[in-house]
Scaffold this active site. Structure first.
Site, short mmCIF file in Angstrom:
data_model
loop_
_atom_site.label_atom_id
_atom_site.label_comp_id
_atom_site.label_asym_id
_atom_site.label_seq_id
_atom_site.Cartn_x
_atom_site.Cartn_y
_atom_site.Cartn_z
CG HIS A 48 -16.38 9.54 5.37
ND1 HIS A 48 -15.18 8.89 5.53
CD2 HIS A 48 -16.73 10.00 6.61
CE1 HIS A 48 -14.80 8.96 6.79
NE2 HIS A 48 -15.73 9.62 7.47
CG ASN B 149 -10.41 7.55 14.53
OD1 ASN B 149 -10.87 8.50 13.91
ND2 ASN B 149 -9.23 7.59 15.15
CD GLU C 163 -18.39 10.13 10.70
OE1 GLU C 163 -18.19 9.63 11.82
OE2 GLU C 163 -17.52 10.15 9.79
NE ARG D 274 6.54 29.07 7.81
CZ ARG D 274 7.29 29.96 7.16
NH1 ARG D 274 7.01 31.23 7.25
NH2 ARG D 274 8.32 29.58 6.46
CE LYS E 147 -14.82 16.03 15.81
NZ LYS E 147 -14.66 15.82 14.40
CD GLU F 10 -7.24 10.24 16.37
OE1 GLU F 10 -8.05 11.00 15.84
OE2 GLU F 10 -6.77 9.24 15.81
NE ARG G 181 -10.37 14.55 17.09
CZ ARG G 181 -10.25 15.75 16.55
NH1 ARG G 181 -9.48 16.66 17.11
NH2 ARG G 181 -10.89 16.06 15.44
CE LYS H 10 -8.72 13.39 13.95
NZ LYS H 10 -9.18 11.98 13.88
CG HIS I 21 -13.99 6.55 10.99
ND1 HIS I 21 -15.11 6.39 11.75
CD2 HIS I 21 -14.09 7.77 10.41
CE1 HIS I 21 -15.86 7.49 11.63
NE2 HIS I 21 -15.27 8.33 10.83
CG HIS J 207 -10.85 5.80 6.58
ND1 HIS J 207 -10.03 6.35 7.53
CD2 HIS J 207 -11.88 6.68 6.45
CE1 HIS J 207 -10.54 7.49 7.97
NE2 HIS J 207 -11.66 7.71 7.33
P1 NAD Z 1 -19.24 15.86 0.58
O1 NAD Z 1 -18.54 17.06 1.02
O2 NAD Z 1 -18.73 15.13 -0.61
O3 NAD Z 1 -20.78 16.23 0.36
C1 NAD Z 1 -21.66 15.24 -0.11
C2 NAD Z 1 -22.41 15.72 -1.38
O4 NAD Z 1 -23.42 16.66 -1.00
C3 NAD Z 1 -21.53 16.43 -2.39
O5 NAD Z 1 -21.95 16.04 -3.67
C4 NAD Z 1 -21.85 17.91 -2.17
O6 NAD Z 1 -21.64 18.68 -3.31
C5 NAD Z 1 -23.31 17.85 -1.81
N1 NAD Z 1 -23.83 18.92 -0.97
C6 NAD Z 1 -23.25 19.50 0.11
N2 NAD Z 1 -24.10 20.30 0.76
C7 NAD Z 1 -25.25 20.28 0.05
C8 NAD Z 1 -26.52 20.89 0.23
N3 NAD Z 1 -26.80 21.62 1.31
N4 NAD Z 1 -27.48 20.66 -0.70
C9 NAD Z 1 -27.22 19.85 -1.78
N5 NAD Z 1 -26.07 19.21 -1.97
C10 NAD Z 1 -25.09 19.43 -1.07
O7 NAD Z 1 -19.30 14.74 1.73
P2 NAD Z 1 -19.55 14.80 3.31
O8 NAD Z 1 -20.26 13.55 3.60
O9 NAD Z 1 -20.11 16.07 3.75
O10 NAD Z 1 -18.07 14.72 3.90
C11 NAD Z 1 -17.26 13.60 3.70
C12 NAD Z 1 -15.82 14.00 3.91
O11 NAD Z 1 -15.65 14.46 5.25
C13 NAD Z 1 -14.83 12.88 3.71
O12 NAD Z 1 -13.76 13.35 2.93
C14 NAD Z 1 -14.33 12.57 5.11
O13 NAD Z 1 -13.03 12.05 5.12
C15 NAD Z 1 -14.44 13.91 5.77
N6 NAD Z 1 -14.54 13.87 7.23
C16 NAD Z 1 -13.69 14.66 7.94
C17 NAD Z 1 -13.76 14.69 9.31
C18 NAD Z 1 -12.86 15.62 10.08
O14 NAD Z 1 -12.86 15.56 11.32
N7 NAD Z 1 -12.13 16.50 9.43
C19 NAD Z 1 -14.71 13.92 9.99
C20 NAD Z 1 -15.57 13.11 9.23
C21 NAD Z 1 -15.48 13.11 7.85
N1 GLY Z 2 -13.96 12.39 12.84
C1 GLY Z 2 -12.92 11.96 13.72
C2 GLY Z 2 -12.31 13.05 14.51
O1 GLY Z 2 -12.63 14.21 14.34
O2 GLY Z 2 -11.48 12.77 15.32
#
Ligand code: NAD
Ligand code: GLY
Length: 339
Positions: A250, A231, A181, A117, A213, A223, A227, A139, A234, A238
């Protein structure tokens, strides 16, 4: 070193540093139990896992390496991770560290938020995208076959530690993806200007993005209103990501989604032709190819599984004039007519 305080349902500090040195003073004292699990991925592990393990002086450290890629942010891997936490003997006082990009961050924070939990969670983002966006705000989640991020929680971390130097190993394409972003923030808050965004001064860009942010999250953590502005791009982004079967990042899909959102904003009368051209030129400076090989029917059909959809409509974020946003509920049929 710079510190940014977040006062949300949990108060925490984001440390922005050039190196891992301050981790021992800023983060280690928060880890009170002996057991720590680091969740990372197959690209990040060879680069930074040993270094982070070394910082956890006196702890029993367990590590789990997820295969890299969005397609692995799924239910099967989530179950594997929580089983690993249980088998490693983590308890309610233990800590999970998410070391990697947004994929690792989302799935490891979701695991920490649901295991027993909810246990402590520390984010160590290593991509530009995760440094400016996903590591902060609480999130968490995984993708389901039907769509992105459909299973998740709101769960703030206990700390975020950003070592900007980790960007040195990030592939150029992932740097461009992170720009998606960042470019979004210029529509949300005048504290970040288009010239900041284009400056390549990443310490400045990351700090400004995080403060924007942070302020939104503090005002609207769950949200219910403001917030939703985060998006921008997005809803269509998406849908495009899903149509590409998550093979295109992404951030790139968000940029493509913003491009469509601006054209729609023009059709709906929110942005005139001159401003639209200016904004599209700005998006093109990211270096990301904004074209999409899918029909508008495919895009709108994929949009229907978005979390913001309700029945035949969706809360859509439009651009308004030069670098402002407005949210309006629109019918999918109207989007199809105007896309
Ligand atoms: P990712 O985590 O897939 O990383 C991109 C690539 O870079 C991967 O291949 C990873 O292995 C590599 N990598 C990471 N750090 C590295 C480094 N320092 N050196 C070399 N390689 C490295 O993608 P991302 O773009 O970081 O994140 C995308 C994800 O984030 C999506 O799933 C999206 O939905 C999510 N997201 C979440 C939120 C939230 O608020 N929670 C907001 C925006 C995006
Ligand atoms: N990336 C969208 C949010 O955090 O609300």
């Amino acid at each position: 070193m710079e510190q940014i305080k977040v006062n949300a349902s949990k108060n925490y500090i984001i440390t922005l540093d050039s190196g891992f040195e301050s981790f021992k003073t800023q983060v280690l004292p928060l880890i009170t139990d002996n057991n720590v699990a680091i969740i990372t991925d197959s690209n990040v592990a060879p680069l930074y896992l040993d270094k982070v393990k070394e910082l956890l002086v006196g702890k029993r450290v367990f590590s789990y390496i997820l295969p890299a890629g969005e397609e692995n942010k799924n239910a099967e891997n989530y179950i594997k991770i929580v089983n690993f936490l249980a088998e490693s003997g983590l308890n309610r006082k233990s800590t999970v560290i998410g070391l990697g990009g947004g994929v690792v961050g989302d799935i490891s924070a979701f695991s920490a938020s649901t295991f027993m939990r909810g246990i402590k969670y520390i984010a160590v983002p290593t991509t530009l995208l995760s440094m400016v966006d996903s590591s902060v705000g609480g999130k968490t989640g995984i993708d389901l076959d039907c769509g992105k991020n459909l299973l998740g929680t709101f769960f703030q971390p206990d700390a975020v530690y950003i070592n900007v130097e980790t960007l040195k190993t990030l592939p150029e394409r992932e740097m461009k993806s992170g720009m998606g972003e960042i470019m979004k923030y210029a529509f949300i808050d005048p504290r970040i200007t288009t010239s900041d965004v284009l400056s390549k001064n990443f310490n400045l860009i990351i700090a400004k993005s995080l403060k924007i942010k942070r302020d939104i999250v503090e005002r609207d953590e769950k949200e219910s209103g403001e917030r939703m502005l985060l998006n921008f791009g997005h809803t269509i982004g998406h849908a495009i990501e899903k149509l590409y079967n998550y093979k295109v990042s992404h951030g790139e899909c968000v940029l493509k989604g913003m491009n469509y959102a601006i054209k729609l904003s023009n059709k709906f009368g929110y942005v005139n032709d001159v401003d639209m051209e200016f904004i599209i030129d700005y998006l093109n400076t990211s270096g990301v190819d904004l074209s999409v090989p899918f029909s508008k029917e495919e895009i709108v059909s994929a949009m229907k599984s978005d979390k913001k959809a309700s029945g035949d409509s969706v809360n859509f974020v439009f651009a308004s004039g030069l670098f402002k946003l407005v949210i309006r509920k629109v019918k999918f049929s109207e989007i199809l007519e105007n896309l």
